[in-house]
Write an enzyme that holds these catalytic residues in place. Structure first.
Site, PDB file in Angstrom:
ATOM      1  N   LEU A 112       0.862  -1.175   0.000  1.00 45.05           N
ATOM      2  CA  LEU A 112       0.000   0.000   0.000  1.00 45.05           C
ATOM      3  C   LEU A 112       0.902   1.230   0.000  1.00 45.05           C
ATOM      4  CD1 LEU A 112      -2.767  -0.668   2.719  1.00 45.05           C
ATOM      5  CD2 LEU A 112      -3.051  -0.738   0.237  1.00 45.05           C
ATOM      6  N   ASP A 113       0.464   2.288  -0.663  1.00 48.93           N
ATOM      7  CA  ASP A 113       1.208   3.539  -0.588  1.00 48.93           C
ATOM      8  C   ASP A 113       1.295   3.988   0.866  1.00 48.93           C
ATOM      9  OD1 ASP A 113       1.335   3.522  -3.322  1.00 48.93           O
ATOM     10  OD2 ASP A 113      -0.246   5.021  -3.606  1.00 48.93           O
ATOM     11  N   ARG A 114       2.357   4.693   1.176  1.00 50.35           N
ATOM     12  CA  ARG A 114       2.549   5.189   2.544  1.00 50.35           C
ATOM     13  C   ARG A 114       1.352   6.018   3.001  1.00 50.35           C
ATOM     14  NH1 ARG A 114       7.953   8.518   4.544  1.00 50.35           N
ATOM     15  NH2 ARG A 114       7.373   8.690   6.740  1.00 50.35           N
ATOM     16  N   ARG A 126      -5.029   6.692  -7.836  1.00 48.41           N
ATOM     17  CA  ARG A 126      -4.721   8.119  -7.725  1.00 48.41           C
ATOM     18  C   ARG A 126      -4.577   8.770  -9.101  1.00 48.41           C
ATOM     19  NH1 ARG A 126       0.154   7.907  -3.371  1.00 48.41           N
ATOM     20  NH2 ARG A 126       0.015  10.189  -3.518  1.00 48.41           N
TER      21      ARG A 126
END
Length: 333
Positions: free
Chosen positions: A151-153, A253
């Site tokens: 997962l993205d930070r 995104r």
């Protein structure tokens, strides 16, 4: 694998004893792993070319027989390892604090947690450590613990880890076959007109001059597919559920930003003026993070085949943002 690493470290530290052949019995944590990857991971510091040379020459044997680099180990296999010298590595001075995270599901094969926003899943790229390093510190008894996906930070929500090599292999097969149903909540700027919309912009990954990883829509990029479902509409914002049909870096995104609906709080691809206004002290609605949350995951259990669905509730700051939008619209909470 720990036995093999211990044998390698022992030889590196005690050259006076002379070279020794190691015989290692494969445990469950390496069941299904290719032997080349097994050796490369255990013999850190040994050139990759050397590992493949001893495989080609037959110096590495499994159950007394020669194998090639693609052989997949089985629990109980006995591996003959010739003497391997590695330079003694300097001890790491980085402190990794152990940490626990909310557990959504756990058994002998899997650990699924609810990752908070702002926490990296692993160290690297300027980050000293992440979730995986902290969990390993918190569970030193774990013989195997690996990330199944990332997962993205800035993204919160469901993160799956494998506690057995066989579970990791099985889940990666499901990911390659697009068999996992991964769903995210995203609150975007703008009024999303369609109740359900398929987006298939190709995505190209690149690095900026200052070394930052980015993604853009580009004709020769990788095929990418997201389905967006409108959940709730507000004045100037829309709450969407995103279904990932492919798993590209920053896919949700970039698909949303390119469609004209940037995610609220997205500092890479979002509306920077809006983000600044939302983050101001006392702002209503106010938001100081990216509103992207992995809220649901459905998969086949890698051991039993049972269909399992795991859900992670929206974090408090995201719930508060939606509540403020509802109040502005004169709706009950």
């Amino acid at each position: 694998m720990n036995e093999l690493r211990h044998q390698i470290e022992k030889e590196a530290q005690a050259p006076a004893m002379g070279p020794q052949v190691a015989y290692v019995t494969v445990g469950e944590e390496a069941d299904g792993q290719r032997i080349d990857n097994y050796l490369l991971k255990s013999a850190k510091g040994v050139p990759k070319s050397h590992v493949y040379r001893i495989l080609r020459s037959g110096e590495v044997r499994v159950n007394k027989g020669r194998v090639d680099a693609t052989y997949r180990l089985k629990a109980g296999d006995v591996v003959r390892i010739p003497p391997i010298r590695v330079a003694t590595a300097a001890p790491s001075t980085a402190f990794v604090p152990p940490a626990s995270f909310p557990v959504l599901f756990e058994d002998a094969h899997l650990l699924i947690i609810d990752k908070p926003a702002g926490v990296a899943v692993h160290g690297g790229s300027g980050v000293a450590f992440g979730v995986i390093e902290q969990l390993r510190q918190a569970h030193p008894e774990a013989r195997f613990l690996e990330l199944v996906h990332r997962l993205d930070r800035e993204t919160s929500g469901i993160l799956m880890l494998a506690k057995k090599r066989s579970a990791l292999v099985g889940l990666h097969e499901q990911i390659r076959g697009n068999a996992l149903d991964k769903r995210y909540f995203a609150c975007v700027a703008g009024e999303f007109a369609n109740a359900r919309q398929h987006v298939k912009f190709p995505l190209f990954k690149y690095t900026t001059p200052d070394g930052e990883r980015r993604v853009r829509v580009q004709a020769d990029g990788l095929a990418s597919h997201t389905v967006f479902n409108r959940v709730e509409a507000f004045s100037g914002f829309t709450l969407l559920e995103a279904e990932l049909k492919t798993g590209r870096t920053h896919q949700i995104r970039v698909h949303l930003a390119h469609s004209g609906f940037p995610i609220a709080g997205d500092e890479k691809y979002g509306d920077f003026a809006l983000n600044k206004a939302l983050a101001r002290a006392g702002a209503r609605p106010g938001l100081r993070r990216m509103f992207l949350h992995a809220h649901q995951l459905t998969f086949a259990h890698p051991s039993t085949g049972e269909a399992i669905t795991v859900r992670a509730p929206l974090p408090a700051e995201c719930q508060a943002f939606l509540q403020q939008l509802r109040e502005q619209a004169g709706r009950p909470g």
